[in-house]
Design an enzyme around this catalytic site. Structure first.
Site, PDB file in Angstrom:
ATOM      1  N   VAL A  89     -14.952  -8.469  -8.086  1.00  0.00           N
ATOM      2  CA  VAL A  89     -16.239  -9.151  -7.930  1.00  0.00           C
ATOM      3  C   VAL A  89     -17.335  -8.393  -8.672  1.00  0.00           C
ATOM      4  CG1 VAL A  89     -17.964  -9.939  -6.254  1.00  0.00           C
ATOM      5  CG2 VAL A  89     -15.528 -10.034  -5.670  1.00  0.00           C
TER       6      VAL A  89
ATOM      7  N   LYS B  27       0.814  -1.223   0.000  1.00  0.00           N
ATOM      8  CA  LYS B  27       0.000   0.000   0.000  1.00  0.00           C
ATOM      9  C   LYS B  27       0.845   1.268   0.000  1.00  0.00           C
ATOM     10  CE  LYS B  27      -3.938  -2.216   0.082  1.00  0.00           C
ATOM     11  NZ  LYS B  27      -3.444  -3.575  -0.031  1.00  0.00           N
TER      12      LYS B  27
ATOM     13  N   ASN C   7      -6.320  -2.551  -7.282  1.00  0.00           N
ATOM     14  CA  ASN C   7      -6.463  -4.002  -7.324  1.00  0.00           C
ATOM     15  C   ASN C   7      -6.045  -4.493  -8.700  1.00  0.00           C
ATOM     16  OD1 ASN C   7      -7.575  -4.686  -4.699  1.00  0.00           O
ATOM     17  ND2 ASN C   7      -9.327  -3.471  -5.329  1.00  0.00           N
TER      18      ASN C   7
ATOM     19  N   ARG D   8      -6.430  -7.132 -10.528  1.00  0.00           N
ATOM     20  CA  ARG D   8      -7.183  -8.337 -10.882  1.00  0.00           C
ATOM     21  C   ARG D   8      -8.576  -7.942 -11.304  1.00  0.00           C
ATOM     22  NH1 ARG D   8     -10.635  -8.243  -6.647  1.00  0.00           N
ATOM     23  NH2 ARG D   8      -9.815  -7.654  -4.596  1.00  0.00           N
TER      24      ARG D   8
ATOM     25  N   LYS E 179      -3.209   2.477   8.850  1.00  0.00           N
ATOM     26  CA  LYS E 179      -3.487   1.393   7.907  1.00  0.00           C
ATOM     27  C   LYS E 179      -2.284   0.474   7.760  1.00  0.00           C
ATOM     28  CE  LYS E 179      -5.861   2.330   4.178  1.00  0.00           C
ATOM     29  NZ  LYS E 179      -6.264   2.914   2.872  1.00  0.00           N
TER      30      LYS E 179
ATOM     31  N   LYS F 156     -17.686  -4.737   0.526  1.00  0.00           N
ATOM     32  CA  LYS F 156     -18.750  -4.229  -0.334  1.00  0.00           C
ATOM     33  C   LYS F 156     -19.903  -5.235  -0.413  1.00  0.00           C
ATOM     34  CE  LYS F 156     -14.922  -2.532  -3.135  1.00  0.00           C
ATOM     35  NZ  LYS F 156     -14.168  -2.776  -4.382  1.00  0.00           N
TER      36      LYS F 156
ATOM     37  N   GLU G  89      -6.025   2.573  -3.207  1.00  0.00           N
ATOM     38  CA  GLU G  89      -5.308   1.373  -3.612  1.00  0.00           C
ATOM     39  C   GLU G  89      -5.646   1.025  -5.053  1.00  0.00           C
ATOM     40  OE1 GLU G  89      -6.414  -2.076  -1.359  1.00  0.00           O
ATOM     41  OE2 GLU G  89      -8.553  -1.798  -1.699  1.00  0.00           O
TER      42      GLU G  89
ATOM     43  N   GLY H 277      -9.210  -5.633   3.243  1.00  0.00           N
ATOM     44  CA  GLY H 277     -10.414  -6.121   3.901  1.00  0.00           C
ATOM     45  C   GLY H 277     -10.684  -5.521   5.266  1.00  0.00           C
ATOM     46  N   GLY H 278     -10.066  -4.364   5.543  1.00  0.00           N
ATOM     47  CA  GLY H 278     -10.334  -3.689   6.817  1.00  0.00           C
ATOM     48  C   GLY H 278      -9.470  -4.142   7.970  1.00  0.00           C
TER      49      GLY H 278
END
Length: 447
Positions: free
Chosen positions: A294, A116, A289, A291, A158, A237, A287, A164-165
Site C-alpha cells: 500500500v 511465516k 510480502n 506483492r 504468532k 499501518k 516477514e 494483520g495481527g
C-alpha cells in the site's frame, strides 16, 4: 511487452495499475463486483467485466470468474494489486496453466514467504538477521516453556499462516504462556484454517522498518531503500515514511545490501518487501510480502522510480530498467492512509461522499478512486485514498503535509483526516520519535 492486462482488484490500487499500464501503451481490463459498477477504474479502463455480487468471495476472490474475464477479453496478463489474490500461490499456478502471466513472483516464492515459519528459515539461510525464537511450529506447551526460558520473556506467540495481527499474543511470564498459546491457536484456526503457531522474542519498543526490493528472476536484484511504518494501530499501518528518521546512510546501505543479495540468491522475480523490527541498532526479520505494498508511493517519491512499471517490465521478461548504482534517495516522503472510519474509534463509516476535494501543489500526490457522489461500500476495506507528500527534507515534508491535510475535504462520512491533522502537530511525531506501540498508547492516554 503485454498487449492487455486484466487488473484483478478494485479501488485506488486498481486505478494505480491502470495508469501505469496506459503509460506503457498496454490495454486494460477492469473487473468489478456489482457494488463497484460505478468505480473510477471501471470508468477509465478500456474494457470492464462484472464478475459477481458484492461479496469478495463471489467476485474478487472468484478465480473461475477472473479466468472467464481473461478469456472473454483476450487479456494475456493479470496484475493482482495488493490484498485479495495477490499472495495466492494457487492463483498464480492456475494462471500459468492457462498461459496467462501473473504479474508477481513465482508461486513457489509466494508459498515459501506465505508460511511465516518457512519464511523465517529461508531468511536465516540467506543471511538475513531474524528474531530469536523457535525454529518451527510449537507442538505443545512444554516445548513452548522450554524455548521461552531460553530466549527470555516476554515472548510473542504468532500464527504461522497469520497476518494483520490475528493469531498474535504476548506472554510476559510463564504464567501467561498457556493462555497466550491457546488463544493464538484458536484465532489462527478461525482466521486462516491453520492453528500452527511459533514463538519469537518480544521486543518492547521496536520500530517497523521495511526494505523495498525488485528482482528480475535471473539472479539480479536491487533495493530501493527503506520505509518506516511504525505508526500503527492493532498492527495496521496508518502512516509511512521514507527514509526512516531512525536510520543513517550506513545502516540503510548495510541492510539494503543484505536484503538485495538475499533475494537475488533466491532468484526472486518482481516487487517484494522484507519487513523488520528494529531496536537498539539491530534488525530482526519478521516477514516478506511478495506483492506491491500500500505504501509503495513514498519509495517512488524519493527514488523517482515507478514500481508498477518495473513489475510489468520484469513479468514481461524485459528485466529491470535500473541498476543499484542508478538509485539515489532524494528528500523525504510521508504517506497518510485516509480511511472511511471514525478518526479515534476506527469504526467503519460507509456511505455517500457528498463533497470530495483533494489537495495539490508541488510535492503532493493523492492516490484515490473516489469522487463526490461516490458511495463507500460496506463490503471491503475502508480506504478512501492515500495522501503522499514529498519535500527536500523531513521538516519541509512535514510542513507540506500539514498544509495538504488542511486542504483535504471529505464530507458525508467520517474519515481519519482529523487524526492526521492532530498527529502532524505532535512533538514526538515531528521529531520522528516513535515506535510501533506509540500510536495506541497515545490514543489510550489522550481520549
Amino acid at each position: 511487452m503485454f498487449q492487455k492486462i486484466l487488473i484483478a482488484n478494485r479501488g485506488e490500487i486498481a486505478l494505480r495499475v491502470l495508469r501505469a499500464a496506459k503509460e506503457l501503451g498496454i490495454q486494460t481490463v477492469a473487473v468489478h463486483s456489482t457494488a463497484d459498477a460505478n468505480a473510477m477504474h471501471v470508468r477509465l479502463a478500456d474494457e470492464s467485466v462484472c464478475i459477481g455480487p458484492p461479496s469478495s468471495r463471489e467476485s474478487y476472490l472468484n478465480v473461475h470468474q477472473i479466468l472467464s474475464a481473461c478469456e472473454i477479453t483476450g487479456a494475456d496478463a493479470v496484475h493482482p494489486g495488493y490484498g485479495f489474490l495477490s499472495e495466492n500461490a494457487k492463483f498464480a499456478e492456475i494462471l500459468a496453466a492457462h498461459n496467462l502471466t501473473f504479474i508477481g513472483p513465482s508461486a513457489e516464492h509466494i508459498r515459501i514467504m506465505g508460511d511465516k515459519i518457512e519464511a523465517k528459515r529461508t531468511a536465516k539461510r540467506l543471511g538475513i538477521p531474524v528474531v530469536p525464537g523457535s525454529e518451527g511450529a510449537i507442538h505443545d506447551d512444554r516445548e513452548a516453556r522450554q524455548i521461552a526460558a531460553e530466549i527470555g520473556y516476554p515472548v510473542l506467540v504468532k500464527a504461522s499462516a497469520g497476518g494483520g495481527g490475528r493469531g498474535m499474543k504476548v506472554a510476559r511470564s510463564e504464567a501467561d504462556l498457556s493462555e497466550a498459546l491457546s488463544t493464538a491457536r484458536s484465532e489462527a484456526g478461525s482466521a486462516f484454517g491453520d492453528d500452527a503457531v511459533y514463538l519469537e522474542k518480544y521486543l518492547e519498543k521496536p520500530r517497523h522498518i521495511e526494505v523495498q526490493i525488485m528482482g528480475d528472476g535471473a539472479g539480479n536484484a536491487i533495493h530501493l531503500g527503506e520505509r518506516d511504518c511504525s505508526l500503527q494501530r492493532r498492527h495496521q499501518k496508518i502512516w509511512e515514511e521514507a527514509t526512516s528518521p531512525a536510520l543513517n546512510i550506513e545502516q540503510r546501505e548495510k541492510i539494503g545490501n543484505i536484503v538485495s543479495k538475499a533475494v537475488a540468491d533466491l532468484g526472486y522475480s518482481g516487487a517484494g518487501t522484507v519487513e523488520f523490527l528494529y531496536e537498539n541498532g539491530e534488525f530482526f526479520f519478521i516477514e516478506m510480502n511478495t506483492r506491491l505494498q500500500v505504501e509503495h508511493p513514498v519509495t517512488e517519491a524519493i527514488t523517482g522510480i515507478d514500481l508498477v512499471h518495473e513489475q510489468i517490465r520484469v513479468a514481461s521478461g524485459a528485466g529491470l530498467s535500473v541498476r543499484q548504482e542508478d538509485i539515489w534517495f532524494l528528500g523525504h516522503a510521508i504517506e497518510c492512509r485516509i480511511n472511511a472510519e471514525d478518526p479515534y474509534t476506527f469504526a467503519p463509516s460507509p456511505g455517500v461522499i457528498t463533497h470530495f476535494h483533494t489537495p495539490g501543489g508541488l510535492g503532493v500526490r493523492v492516490d484515490s478512486g473516489v469522487y463526490t457522489g461516490y458511495r463507500i461500500p460496506p463490503y471491503y476495506d475502508s480506504l478512501i485514498g492515500k495522501l503522499i507528500v514529498h519535500g527536500r527534507n523531513r521538516v519541509e515534508c512535514m510542513m507540506r503535509l500539514r498544509r495538504a491535510l488542511d486542504e483535504f475535504v471529505v464530507d458525508g462520512i467520517n474519515s481519519t483526516l482529523p487524526l492526521f491533522r492532530e498527529l502532524v502537530g505532535n512533538v514526538d511525531v515531528a521529531n520522528g520519535d516513535y515506535d510501533i506501540h506509540w500510536l495506541e498508547n497515545y490514543l489510550a492516554e489522550s481520549r
